[in-house]
Design an enzyme around this catalytic site. Sequence first.
Site, PDB file in Angstrom:
ATOM      1  CD1 TRP A 228       0.269   0.418   3.375  1.00 30.08           C
ATOM      2  CD2 TRP A 228      -0.261  -1.724   3.003  1.00 30.08           C
ATOM      3  NE1 TRP A 228       0.738  -0.315   4.433  1.00 30.08           N
ATOM      4  CE2 TRP A 228       0.416  -1.641   4.235  1.00 30.08           C
ATOM      5  CE3 TRP A 228      -0.692  -2.971   2.550  1.00 30.08           C
ATOM      6  CZ2 TRP A 228       0.669  -2.773   5.026  1.00 30.08           C
ATOM      7  CZ3 TRP A 228      -0.440  -4.088   3.340  1.00 30.08           C
ATOM      8  CH2 TRP A 228       0.229  -3.973   4.557  1.00 30.08           C
ATOM      9  NE  ARG A 229       4.669   2.255   4.625  1.00 33.34           N
ATOM     10  CZ  ARG A 229       5.470   2.138   5.682  1.00 33.34           C
ATOM     11  NH1 ARG A 229       6.735   1.787   5.524  1.00 33.34           N
ATOM     12  NH2 ARG A 229       4.995   2.348   6.891  1.00 33.34           N
TER      13      ARG A 229
ATOM     14  CD  GLU B  70      -3.615   3.553   7.786  1.00 33.16           C
ATOM     15  OE1 GLU B  70      -3.827   3.060   8.916  1.00 33.16           O
ATOM     16  OE2 GLU B  70      -2.471   3.830   7.388  1.00 33.16           O
TER      17      GLU B  70
ATOM     18  CD  GLN C  30      -6.985  -3.384  17.890  1.00 32.63           C
ATOM     19  OE1 GLN C  30      -7.136  -4.105  18.856  1.00 32.63           O
ATOM     20  NE2 GLN C  30      -6.115  -2.388  17.890  1.00 32.63           N
TER      21      GLN C  30
ATOM     22  CG  LEU D 162      -8.391  -9.614   6.777  1.00 24.32           C
ATOM     23  CD1 LEU D 162      -8.668  -8.324   6.027  1.00 24.32           C
ATOM     24  CD2 LEU D 162      -7.100  -9.472   7.570  1.00 24.32           C
TER      25      LEU D 162
ATOM     26  CE1 TYR E  74      -3.034   5.394  12.892  1.00 24.32           C
ATOM     27  CE2 TYR E  74      -4.711   3.961  11.941  1.00 24.32           C
ATOM     28  CZ  TYR E  74      -3.409   4.442  11.962  1.00 24.32           C
ATOM     29  OH  TYR E  74      -2.501   3.997  11.039  1.00 24.32           O
TER      30      TYR E  74
ATOM     31  CG  ASP F 218      -0.429   3.116  15.317  1.00 23.13           C
ATOM     32  OD1 ASP F 218       0.370   3.919  15.832  1.00 23.13           O
ATOM     33  OD2 ASP F 218      -0.069   2.126  14.669  1.00 23.13           O
TER      34      ASP F 218
ATOM     35  CB  CYS G 248      17.021   0.867  23.526  1.00 17.75           C
ATOM     36  SG  CYS G 248      15.367   0.596  24.196  1.00 17.75           S
TER      37      CYS G 248
END
Length: 353
Positions: A18-19, A31, A36, A74, A114, A132, A193
Amino acid sequence: MQKKILDWFDLNKRCLPWRDQRTPYRVWISEIMLQQTRVETVIPYYQRWMTQFPDIRSLASADEQTVLKAWEGLGYYSRARSIYKTAGIILHEMNGVFPAERKTIEKLPGIGRYTAGAIASIAFGQPAAALDGNIRRVYSRIGDVALPARSTEGEKLLWRMAEDWLDRDRPGDYNEALMDLGALICTPLNPLCESCPVMSVCLAYRNQTVSQRPVLAAIKPIPHFMVTAAVIRRTGADPTAHYLLAQRPDKGLLANLWEFPGGKVEDGETLEECLRREIREELGAQAVIQAPFGKYKHAYTHFRVTLSAFLCELDREPQPLAAQAIQWVPVSALDQFPMGKIDRQIALRIQSL
DNA sequence: AAAACGTGGAG
DNA sequence: TCTCCAAGTTT
């Protein structure tokens, strides 16, 4: 901080279907599917969807059952029904043009704060914040937020952070960057991190509270129900096997999907008694139970079930007393009816006979 | 405000 | 096997 995050994103962003070609339609569908739901789960659904429904018009002109079938597996099926409703609204009330304003987008079915912010920023370049699960975690850690993240106060604070710290020049990229950062670096368990571009500004890292952020709500106990289901074979002269499916109500769990009739076992009831009662109540017929047809365990969002299926026949033609509709379905057509996971497993077992 | 709403994967 | 959770929205 925004520059560090965007520089990291430019080098490390995920390549996702989707990009490519950021049309509002493609951003919107992705989206909703991603609500979830894990990226890896969504990818094959998204690719099939774009082949089957390449634009709003093809989606709006399909049947809801076809749309639900494309969504099967889904979960959270109201998402599919909302998408279908929204396609009709855009086509018939908005001249087929996806609205560009966040406020207008948020009024559409299935689109909350969102998703409206994500679409407005990613598809239209508007300075709309998004919060989100990933961004909530990233900001909970950067700000070392001690409030429970999903509490009213916590949400208020985190949305404030998302609004205040949004990159005004590249809002869509910035929102996606935070999501990729949350998915790849600032993960729920064992975050990386040492590889994080904003380690130096992260208060939780400094305070060594990373593993305690975000603060999660207490988990409630999940009930477990015993249920039965009837795999009802049609009797009569017809040599081809048909089985009875019932369509669930248009609200609540698995709304509008099809299932094998049955229900919850009540106190003091045997499985067979439960099944005969349910068939009497739902179909107005007497079930003749012939053989067990498998046990199926399944976990829904807020309860678990163990389902015992039985092969049955009926003493008369069934009536749709509880279901929206009932239908005798040949084995070869079971595939075409949208079902939840557990009923699909039963259908697959029938097809393997 | 709290509960309902699916599923699959990781640990 | 079991717990936890993953790009939330609706009622």
